[in-house]
Design a protein around this motif. Structure first.
Motif, PDB file in Angstrom:
ATOM      1  N   GLU A 283      32.402 -32.991  -2.529  1.00  0.00           N
ATOM      2  CA  GLU A 283      31.525 -32.095  -3.033  1.00  0.00           C
ATOM      3  C   GLU A 283      30.303 -32.509  -3.946  1.00  0.00           C
ATOM      4  OE1 GLU A 283      31.596 -28.775  -2.715  1.00  0.00           O
ATOM      5  OE2 GLU A 283      33.232 -28.964  -1.356  1.00  0.00           O
ATOM      6  N   VAL A 284      30.330 -33.691  -4.731  1.00  0.00           N
ATOM      7  CA  VAL A 284      29.437 -34.233  -5.187  1.00  0.00           C
ATOM      8  C   VAL A 284      27.937 -34.670  -4.167  1.00  0.00           C
ATOM      9  CG1 VAL A 284      28.378 -36.452  -6.332  1.00  0.00           C
ATOM     10  CG2 VAL A 284      30.392 -34.926  -7.398  1.00  0.00           C
ATOM     11  N   ILE A 285      28.553 -35.304  -3.173  1.00  0.00           N
ATOM     12  CA  ILE A 285      27.587 -35.540  -2.216  1.00  0.00           C
ATOM     13  C   ILE A 285      27.106 -34.533  -1.497  1.00  0.00           C
ATOM     14  CG2 ILE A 285      27.238 -36.775   0.178  1.00  0.00           C
ATOM     15  CD1 ILE A 285      29.719 -38.656  -0.900  1.00  0.00           C
ATOM     16  N   LEU A 286      27.680 -33.437  -1.035  1.00  0.00           N
ATOM     17  CA  LEU A 286      27.371 -32.196  -0.573  1.00  0.00           C
ATOM     18  C   LEU A 286      26.281 -31.329  -1.609  1.00  0.00           C
ATOM     19  CD1 LEU A 286      27.259 -30.376   1.899  1.00  0.00           C
ATOM     20  CD2 LEU A 286      29.162 -29.209   0.921  1.00  0.00           C
ATOM     21  N   LEU A 287      26.587 -31.635  -2.855  1.00  0.00           N
ATOM     22  CA  LEU A 287      25.862 -30.969  -3.705  1.00  0.00           C
ATOM     23  C   LEU A 287      24.325 -31.720  -3.892  1.00  0.00           C
ATOM     24  CD1 LEU A 287      25.646 -28.678  -6.180  1.00  0.00           C
ATOM     25  CD2 LEU A 287      26.748 -30.543  -7.748  1.00  0.00           C
ATOM     26  N   ALA A 288      24.465 -32.893  -3.987  1.00  0.00           N
ATOM     27  CA  ALA A 288      23.368 -33.691  -3.981  1.00  0.00           C
ATOM     28  C   ALA A 288      22.316 -33.176  -2.609  1.00  0.00           C
ATOM     29  CB  ALA A 288      23.356 -34.963  -3.835  1.00  0.00           C
ATOM     30  N   LEU A 289      23.188 -33.153  -1.445  1.00  0.00           N
ATOM     31  CA  LEU A 289      22.279 -32.730  -0.333  1.00  0.00           C
ATOM     32  C   LEU A 289      21.876 -31.212  -0.242  1.00  0.00           C
ATOM     33  CD1 LEU A 289      24.431 -34.497   2.413  1.00  0.00           C
ATOM     34  CD2 LEU A 289      22.228 -35.346   1.481  1.00  0.00           C
ATOM     35  N   ALA A 290      22.631 -30.307  -0.918  1.00  0.00           N
ATOM     36  CA  ALA A 290      22.495 -28.732  -0.697  1.00  0.00           C
ATOM     37  C   ALA A 290      21.338 -28.324  -1.603  1.00  0.00           C
ATOM     38  CB  ALA A 290      23.641 -28.127  -1.000  1.00  0.00           C
ATOM     39  N   THR A 291      21.431 -28.900  -2.786  1.00  0.00           N
ATOM     40  CA  THR A 291      20.526 -28.207  -3.781  1.00  0.00           C
ATOM     41  C   THR A 291      19.061 -28.240  -3.415  1.00  0.00           C
ATOM     42  OG1 THR A 291      21.862 -28.884  -5.411  1.00  0.00           O
ATOM     43  CG2 THR A 291      19.515 -28.477  -6.218  1.00  0.00           C
ATOM     44  N   PRO A 292      18.421 -29.271  -2.922  1.00  0.00           N
ATOM     45  CA  PRO A 292      17.008 -29.150  -2.435  1.00  0.00           C
ATOM     46  C   PRO A 292      16.867 -28.077  -1.212  1.00  0.00           C
ATOM     47  CG  PRO A 292      17.941 -31.449  -1.985  1.00  0.00           C
ATOM     48  CD  PRO A 292      18.923 -30.680  -2.804  1.00  0.00           C
ATOM     49  N   ILE A 293      17.795 -28.123  -0.275  1.00  0.00           N
ATOM     50  CA  ILE A 293      17.833 -27.444   0.676  1.00  0.00           C
ATOM     51  C   ILE A 293      17.722 -25.760   0.337  1.00  0.00           C
ATOM     52  CG2 ILE A 293      19.003 -26.659   2.841  1.00  0.00           C
ATOM     53  CD1 ILE A 293      19.916 -29.384   3.104  1.00  0.00           C
ATOM     54  N   LEU A 294      18.861 -25.554  -0.483  1.00  0.00           N
ATOM     55  CA  LEU A 294      18.965 -24.128  -1.189  1.00  0.00           C
ATOM     56  C   LEU A 294      17.596 -23.814  -1.637  1.00  0.00           C
ATOM     57  CD1 LEU A 294      20.775 -21.825  -1.294  1.00  0.00           C
ATOM     58  CD2 LEU A 294      21.769 -22.662  -3.423  1.00  0.00           C
ATOM     59  N   ALA A 295      16.873 -24.603  -2.483  1.00  0.00           N
ATOM     60  CA  ALA A 295      15.587 -24.051  -3.224  1.00  0.00           C
ATOM     61  C   ALA A 295      14.740 -23.989  -2.423  1.00  0.00           C
ATOM     62  CB  ALA A 295      15.373 -25.343  -4.193  1.00  0.00           C
ATOM     63  N   LEU A 296      14.543 -24.844  -1.169  1.00  0.00           N
ATOM     64  CA  LEU A 296      13.527 -24.585  -0.219  1.00  0.00           C
ATOM     65  C   LEU A 296      13.699 -23.212   0.716  1.00  0.00           C
ATOM     66  CD1 LEU A 296      11.033 -26.389   0.763  1.00  0.00           C
ATOM     67  CD2 LEU A 296      12.694 -27.098   2.399  1.00  0.00           C
ATOM     68  N   ILE A 297      14.784 -23.083   1.207  1.00  0.00           N
ATOM     69  CA  ILE A 297      15.299 -21.942   1.968  1.00  0.00           C
ATOM     70  C   ILE A 297      15.186 -20.497   1.195  1.00  0.00           C
ATOM     71  CG2 ILE A 297      16.198 -22.956   3.888  1.00  0.00           C
ATOM     72  CD1 ILE A 297      19.021 -21.818   2.978  1.00  0.00           C
ATOM     73  N   GLY A 298      15.614 -20.573  -0.382  1.00  0.00           N
ATOM     74  CA  GLY A 298      15.934 -19.634  -1.077  1.00  0.00           C
ATOM     75  C   GLY A 298      14.493 -19.187  -1.703  1.00  0.00           C
ATOM     76  N   HIS A 299      13.407 -19.974  -1.726  1.00  0.00           N
ATOM     77  CA  HIS A 299      12.248 -19.855  -2.420  1.00  0.00           C
ATOM     78  C   HIS A 299      12.478 -19.529  -3.751  1.00  0.00           C
ATOM     79  CE1 HIS A 299       9.992 -19.834   1.548  1.00  0.00           C
ATOM     80  NE2 HIS A 299      11.150 -18.663   1.873  1.00  0.00           N
ATOM     81  N   THR A 300      13.538 -20.437  -4.440  1.00  0.00           N
ATOM     82  CA  THR A 300      13.769 -20.362  -5.761  1.00  0.00           C
ATOM     83  C   THR A 300      13.478 -21.510  -6.392  1.00  0.00           C
ATOM     84  OG1 THR A 300      16.014 -21.182  -5.561  1.00  0.00           O
ATOM     85  CG2 THR A 300      15.910 -18.905  -5.173  1.00  0.00           C
ATOM     86  N   GLY A 301      13.822 -21.481  -7.765  1.00  0.00           N
ATOM     87  CA  GLY A 301      13.463 -22.752  -8.414  1.00  0.00           C
ATOM     88  C   GLY A 301      14.625 -23.810  -8.227  1.00  0.00           C
ATOM     89  N   VAL A 302      14.438 -24.982  -8.779  1.00  0.00           N
ATOM     90  CA  VAL A 302      15.492 -26.031  -8.364  1.00  0.00           C
ATOM     91  C   VAL A 302      16.763 -25.676  -9.361  1.00  0.00           C
ATOM     92  CG1 VAL A 302      16.136 -28.353  -8.629  1.00  0.00           C
ATOM     93  CG2 VAL A 302      13.872 -27.905  -7.718  1.00  0.00           C
ATOM     94  N   GLU A 303      16.472 -25.385 -10.609  1.00  0.00           N
ATOM     95  CA  GLU A 303      17.475 -24.662 -11.520  1.00  0.00           C
ATOM     96  C   GLU A 303      18.194 -23.753 -10.907  1.00  0.00           C
ATOM     97  OE1 GLU A 303      17.478 -22.659 -15.679  1.00  0.00           O
ATOM     98  OE2 GLU A 303      16.444 -24.390 -15.566  1.00  0.00           O
ATOM     99  N   THR A 304      17.709 -22.649 -10.231  1.00  0.00           N
ATOM    100  CA  THR A 304      18.643 -21.542  -9.732  1.00  0.00           C
ATOM    101  C   THR A 304      19.354 -22.151  -8.393  1.00  0.00           C
ATOM    102  OG1 THR A 304      16.813 -19.941 -10.585  1.00  0.00           O
ATOM    103  CG2 THR A 304      18.504 -19.212  -8.486  1.00  0.00           C
ATOM    104  N   ALA A 305      18.705 -22.947  -7.608  1.00  0.00           N
ATOM    105  CA  ALA A 305      19.361 -23.416  -6.610  1.00  0.00           C
ATOM    106  C   ALA A 305      20.523 -24.541  -7.081  1.00  0.00           C
ATOM    107  CB  ALA A 305      18.509 -24.327  -5.803  1.00  0.00           C
ATOM    108  N   ALA A 306      20.176 -25.120  -8.096  1.00  0.00           N
ATOM    109  CA  ALA A 306      21.402 -26.223  -8.673  1.00  0.00           C
ATOM    110  C   ALA A 306      22.562 -25.378  -9.108  1.00  0.00           C
ATOM    111  CB  ALA A 306      20.839 -27.126  -9.731  1.00  0.00           C
ATOM    112  N   LEU A 307      22.084 -24.174  -9.788  1.00  0.00           N
ATOM    113  CA  LEU A 307      23.353 -23.316 -10.559  1.00  0.00           C
ATOM    114  C   LEU A 307      24.026 -22.555  -9.422  1.00  0.00           C
ATOM    115  CD1 LEU A 307      21.594 -21.851 -13.713  1.00  0.00           C
ATOM    116  CD2 LEU A 307      23.313 -23.501 -13.637  1.00  0.00           C
TER     117      LEU A 307
END
Length: 156
Positions: free
Chosen positions: A19-43
């Motif tokens: 999960e830690v490795i996947l989280l590190a990979l997923a957060t920037p991807i989610l921010a990019l595709i979701g057009h959200t801030g990094v904070e929302t994507a990280a949460l």
């Protein structure tokens, strides 16, 4: 009690690292595709990660029991690894859709499309991670050798 080849601490390490490795990979991807801030994507990614960790721990425990019961060994073939990755992602899909829809303020159908894309990514990641993990943290070789001669799942 079923023996699955990995103890509780090993399963926790596996789940945490996955999960830690996947989280590190997923957060920037989610921010990019979701057009959200990094904070929302990280949460959102953390919420999905907690769901996935619980599912990962439970699913892989049950999958190992399934493998041992059906093959008599803990050794996993490529077929087993592919089956593991697909079944894990299908189960996770059911838990993650509502979180994605809520976090990104999109419909369930849109969340499904986002989740399918992520599931394809995670499917590949899951296969690679689990293969690597098994190489870095091998199951006790005496357990593997004795699995050729005995069943590890006690019959009820």
């Amino acid at each position: 009690m079923a023996k699955t080849g990995r103890d509780f601490k090993d399963r926790l390490r596996h789940t945490f690292l996955f999960e830690v490795i996947l989280l590190a990979l997923a957060t920037p991807i989610l921010a990019l595709i979701g057009h959200t801030g990094v904070e929302t994507a990280a949460l959102s990614a953390v919420a999905l990660s907690i769901i996935a960790m619980l599912w990962n721990f439970i699913f892989n425990f049950l999958f190992d029991i399934f493998i041992i019961k059906n093959t008599g060994t803990i050794k996993k073939s490529s077929h087993h690894r592919i089956l593991n990755a697909i079944l894990f992602e299908v189960g996770l899909l059911a838990f993650s859709l509502p979180v994605i829809a809520y976090a990104l303020q999109i419909s369930i159908v849109q969340a499904f499309i986002v989740d399918i894309g992520f599931a394809i990514f995670a499917l590949i990641y899951s296969y690679i991670f689990n293969y690597t993990y098994d190489k870095l943290f091998p199951i006790n070789s005496s357990l593997e050798e004795s699995s050729n001669n005995t069943s590890f799942v006690q019959e009820s």
